[in-house]
Design a protein around this motif. Structure first.
Motif, PDB file in Angstrom:
ATOM      1  N   ARG A  43     -14.371 -22.458  27.305  1.00  0.00           N
ATOM      2  CA  ARG A  43     -14.041 -21.859  28.596  1.00  0.00           C
ATOM      3  C   ARG A  43     -12.764 -21.037  28.519  1.00  0.00           C
ATOM      4  N   GLY A  44     -11.832 -21.484  27.667  1.00  0.00           N
ATOM      5  CA  GLY A  44     -10.599 -20.723  27.516  1.00  0.00           C
ATOM      6  C   GLY A  44     -10.853 -19.342  26.943  1.00  0.00           C
ATOM      7  N   VAL A  45     -11.641 -19.275  25.871  1.00  0.00           N
ATOM      8  CA  VAL A  45     -11.974 -17.980  25.283  1.00  0.00           C
ATOM      9  C   VAL A  45     -12.849 -17.180  26.240  1.00  0.00           C
ATOM     10  N   GLY A  46     -13.808 -17.860  26.873  1.00  0.00           N
ATOM     11  CA  GLY A  46     -14.682 -17.171  27.815  1.00  0.00           C
ATOM     12  C   GLY A  46     -13.907 -16.540  28.951  1.00  0.00           C
ATOM     13  N   ASP A  47     -12.919 -17.262  29.486  1.00  0.00           N
ATOM     14  CA  ASP A  47     -12.108 -16.721  30.579  1.00  0.00           C
ATOM     15  C   ASP A  47     -11.239 -15.557  30.115  1.00  0.00           C
ATOM     16  N   ALA A  48     -10.710 -15.655  28.903  1.00  0.00           N
ATOM     17  CA  ALA A  48      -9.894 -14.557  28.374  1.00  0.00           C
ATOM     18  C   ALA A  48     -10.729 -13.290  28.224  1.00  0.00           C
TER      19      ALA A  48
END
Length: 275
Positions: A43-48
């Motif tokens: 989710r962190g990479v997806g949000d970035a």
């Protein structure tokens, strides 16, 4: 298909063999599509990447719609009754075999991915129509020979009959130095006449600023993500005959909605047939 390098430890619990401390493309896509089979690092990479391209969730949805249209058209118009889907990702219904078997129940589908979490869900959710068959192979696109020689594939397919090979948003995970064109050529060469190849691939051709920022976000997390030009994507089809309308923006490939914005999703898409 390629996992990244490094992230902070997590207290989340995952199935055996799943590393929840590095991002994985299948789980990031699951997050974008509204699924629940993803972890904080994904989710962190997806949000970035969403921060770089606010419409990324829409684009992921357009890729899924393309799969559905391709499955329908290849079954109806090309007589395809067996599909090889490499880079399957976490199942999202309707799956390719469900779309194809709704038209031709005898259709056989072999799914391929290298994420253990995909295997867990493939066994639970990819249930075939009794007249057809659905199988899953744990393998990597970087090793086409291991896919083509897998016993599950050989038991499922009639190797003398045409195959619909689908490579949806997967070639972007192979760097140029991995020579993805050679990997795809090896797969093409192994398929009989009448087979079809369907590809979607992200591109910076429509919006370089946003796509470059998204690539930087993925690369910063240790993932490989390559956006390619229309010319570079066209090379994957070799000398196969492109089906109409050719290599076009993903939303423009035989759309169900004629009013869709052709360049709202930053992907090239096309289907070609082996003479």
């Amino acid at each position: 298909m390629e996992q990244g390098k490094g992230s902070s430890p997590s207290r989340e619990v995952a199935p055996p063999g799943v590393n929840i401390n590095v991002p994985h493309s299948a789980r990031i896509y699951d997050y974008w599509l509204g699924g629940k089979d993803n972890f904080a690092v994904d989710r962190g990479v997806g949000d970035a990447m969403i921060q770089a391209i606010p419409s990324l969730r829409y684009m992921a949805g357009e890729n899924r719609k393309f799969v559905h249209r391709v499955a329908r058209d290849l079954v109806r118009e090309q007589g395809i009754r067996q599909f090889l889907d490499i880079g399957t990702g976490i199942p999202t219904r309707p799956n390719l075999h469900e779309v194809a078997q709704a038209i031709a129940p005898e259709t056989r589908v072999v799914y391929v991915d290298n994420d253990p979490i995909v295997l867990v869900h493939a066994r639970a959710l990819m249930l075939s129509h009794p007249a057809g068959r659905s199988e899953y192979i744990s393998a990597d696109l970087r090793d086409p020979a291991s896919i083509l020689s897998d016993q599950a594939l050989l038991d499922t397919f009639n190797v003398s009959e045409p195959v619909g090979l689908t490579l949806i948003a997967i070639l972007m995970l192979l760097a140029d130095e991995d020579d993805p064109w050679a990997k795809v050529a090896e797969l093409r060469d192994a398929l009989p006449s009448g087979s079809c190849l369907a590809i979607t691939h992200p591109t910076a051709d429509f919006n370089p600023t946003e796509v470059d920022a998204a690539v930087a976000a993925a690369t910063g997390a240790g993932m490989t993500l390559v956006a390619r030009t229309q010319e570079a994507v066209s090379r994957f089809f070799g000398d196969w005959e492109m089906l109409e309308p050719g290599l076009v923006p993903v939303s423009s490939w035989r759309p169900d909605d004629p009013d869709v914005d052709p360049k709202a999703a930053y992907y090239w898409a096309g289907v070609a047939r082996k003479p």
